[in-house]
Scaffold this active site. Structure first.
Site, short mmCIF file in Angstrom:
data_model
loop_
_atom_site.label_atom_id
_atom_site.label_comp_id
_atom_site.label_asym_id
_atom_site.label_seq_id
_atom_site.Cartn_x
_atom_site.Cartn_y
_atom_site.Cartn_z
N ASP A 1 0.83 5.21 1.93
CA ASP A 1 0.18 5.88 3.05
C ASP A 1 -0.54 7.13 2.52
OD1 ASP A 1 1.25 3.99 4.71
OD2 ASP A 1 2.93 5.22 5.37
N ARG B 1 8.29 -8.91 15.02
CA ARG B 1 8.66 -7.55 14.62
C ARG B 1 7.69 -6.61 15.32
NH1 ARG B 1 10.71 -4.15 10.28
NH2 ARG B 1 9.19 -2.52 9.88
N HIS C 1 4.82 0.13 -0.10
CA HIS C 1 5.58 -0.70 0.83
C HIS C 1 4.69 -1.78 1.42
CE1 HIS C 1 3.89 2.73 3.05
NE2 HIS C 1 3.91 1.99 4.14
N HIS D 1 0.85 -1.20 0.00
CA HIS D 1 0.00 0.00 0.00
C HIS D 1 0.88 1.25 0.00
CE1 HIS D 1 1.18 -0.39 4.21
NE2 HIS D 1 0.86 0.89 4.39
C1 GA4 Z 1 -2.49 2.86 5.56
C2 GA4 Z 1 -1.66 3.80 6.44
C3 GA4 Z 1 -2.12 3.82 7.92
O1 GA4 Z 1 -1.69 2.62 8.58
C4 GA4 Z 1 -3.66 3.95 8.03
C5 GA4 Z 1 -4.26 2.72 7.33
C6 GA4 Z 1 -5.78 2.58 7.39
C7 GA4 Z 1 -6.20 1.66 8.55
O2 GA4 Z 1 -5.51 0.69 8.83
O3 GA4 Z 1 -7.25 1.94 9.14
C8 GA4 Z 1 -6.19 2.07 5.98
C9 GA4 Z 1 -4.91 2.18 5.08
C10 GA4 Z 1 -3.98 3.06 5.89
C11 GA4 Z 1 -5.19 2.77 3.68
C12 GA4 Z 1 -6.53 2.36 3.04
C13 GA4 Z 1 -7.64 2.09 4.09
C14 GA4 Z 1 -7.32 2.87 5.35
C15 GA4 Z 1 -6.77 0.67 5.89
C16 GA4 Z 1 -7.47 0.69 4.58
C17 GA4 Z 1 -7.82 -0.40 3.90
C18 GA4 Z 1 -4.10 4.17 9.46
C19 GA4 Z 1 -4.15 5.00 7.09
O4 GA4 Z 1 -4.37 6.16 7.34
O5 GA4 Z 1 -4.36 4.46 5.82
#
Ligand code: GA4
Length: 341
Positions: free
Chosen positions: A209, A274, A264, A207
């Site tokens: 961020d 980890r 990443h 994914h």
């Molecule tokens: C990825 C980055 C952060 O960990 C996060 C994630 C969020 C979550 O886990 O609630 C998301 C993911 C993240 C991107 C797309 C959506 C939202 C899970 C998901 C499938 C907290 C964020 O802001 O985006």
């Protein structure tokens, strides 16, 4: 004769098992020394070339990192029923295996906290139940120091880009209404995995961020991989005394594509756990996300439609982890008219 492709003990993990090309530890991750007078140029180059760099001489006391790691381990080692009192994550709170609301899973346990307007939301409070002051103080000390360092990195980045004012990015995170969050991830070891030679267990699927910037610190267990510009995946050698900083989708837009929001993922390990802690710097919900005007060359057009962080975040939460989220906000490139040829 029936040939089983994997031991029955791993059947329930089939969604998480992938064949990832083996990669050795990559030695090319850019390293930025925060005390180096040239740091601003190295930051800009790393954000253009990789969307990620390792930060050393960062000024965050190591003691804050190790204390929080110990507290986090204490939490993740609690009986499952205790941890679940702080869940399910929605999106904040304790989560196990499920990531986000749309069916993504990983070999992971985590705690997601909102760091603004205040970290002690009712859901978060239950996480601190065991020894509330010690855990809460460890989180607050760590976040406060990491935020300060992040402001410095963002100011150097703006200096390196040769634009003003130097706090144009850091102020977005400094605001009371900034939408930052913090994540503690725990990837348990998976000994059964040894039986699956050549295959890997996905800890956190690939994914990017969504925010402006992410600041990660992990213990010395490897697992983090990034995708290079040509699409090859490489493993980032862990370093428990340093931070790994990555460009988020909003920063890619604000730099009009000069910086890359790095793809990443994390692969689980067979024998060691980890643990990582990540600060995600997001702007206020109402903030318009668009290329910084002072950065745009004459005649340069935005590659993206205008949107607010709130709109982007909503759309992110409707997506699957691996989706290319910026795609929805890219301007379509106008077709050349035939008369030009
Ligand atoms: C990825 C980055 C952060 O960990 C996060 C994630 C969020 C979550 O886990 O609630 C998301 C993911 C993240 C991107 C797309 C959506 C939202 C899970 C998901 C499938 C907290 C964020 O802001 O985006």
């Amino acid at each position: 004769m029936v040939v089983l492709s994997q031991p029955a003990a791993l059947d329930h993990l089939s969604d998480l098992i992938k064949s990832c090309k083996p990669t050795g530890l990559f030695t090319g991750i850019p390293v930025v020394d925060l005390s180096d007078p040239e740091a601003k140029h190295h930051i800009v180059k790393a954000c253009q070339d990789y969307g990620l760099f390792k930060l050393v001489n960062h000024g965050v006391p190591l003691d804050f990192m190790t204390t929080l790691e110990a507290q986090a381990l204490k939490f993740f080692n609690l009986p499952q029923s205790e941890k679940e009192k702080a869940g399910p994550a929605n999106p904040f709170g304790y989560g196990s295996k499920r990531i986000g609301p749309n069916g993504d899973v990983g070999w992971i346990e985590y705690v997601l906290l909102n760091t603004n307007p205040d970290i002690i939301s009712p859901k978060s409070l239950s996480i601190f139940k065991e020894n509330p002051e010690i855990f809460r103080d460890a989180v607050l000390d760590y976040i406060c120091a990491v935020k300060k360092m992040t402001f410095e990195v963002l100011e150097l980045m703006v200096d390196g880009l040769g634009i003003e004012p130097r706090n144009v990015l850091s102020n977005l995170l400094r605001e009371d209404k900034s939408d930052c969050c913090f994540r503690l991830n725990y990837y348990p070891p998976c000994p059964e995995l040894q039986a699956l030679s050549g295959r890997n267990l996905i800890g956190f699927g690939e994914h990017t961020d969504p925010q402006i910037i992410s600041v990660l610190r992990s213990n010395n267990t490897s697992g983090l991989q990034i995708s290079l510009k040509d699409g090859t995946w490489v493993s980032v050698p862990p370093d428990q005394n340093s931070f790994f900083i990555n460009v988020g989708d909003c920063l890619q837009v604000m730099s009009n594509g000069r910086f890359k929001s790095v793809r990443h993922r994390v692969l689980a390990d067979t024998t060691s756990s980890r643990i990582s802690m990540i600060f995600f710097g997001g702007p206020p919900l109402s903030e318009k996300i668009a290329p910084l005007p002072s950065l745009m060359a004459e005649g340069e057009e935005s590659l993206y439609k205008e949107f607010t962080w709130c709109e982007y975040k909503k759309s992110a939460y409707k997506s699957r982890l691996a989706d290319y989220r910026l795609g929805l906000f890219e301007k379509s490139v106008p077709m050349m008219s035939n008369s030009q040829f």
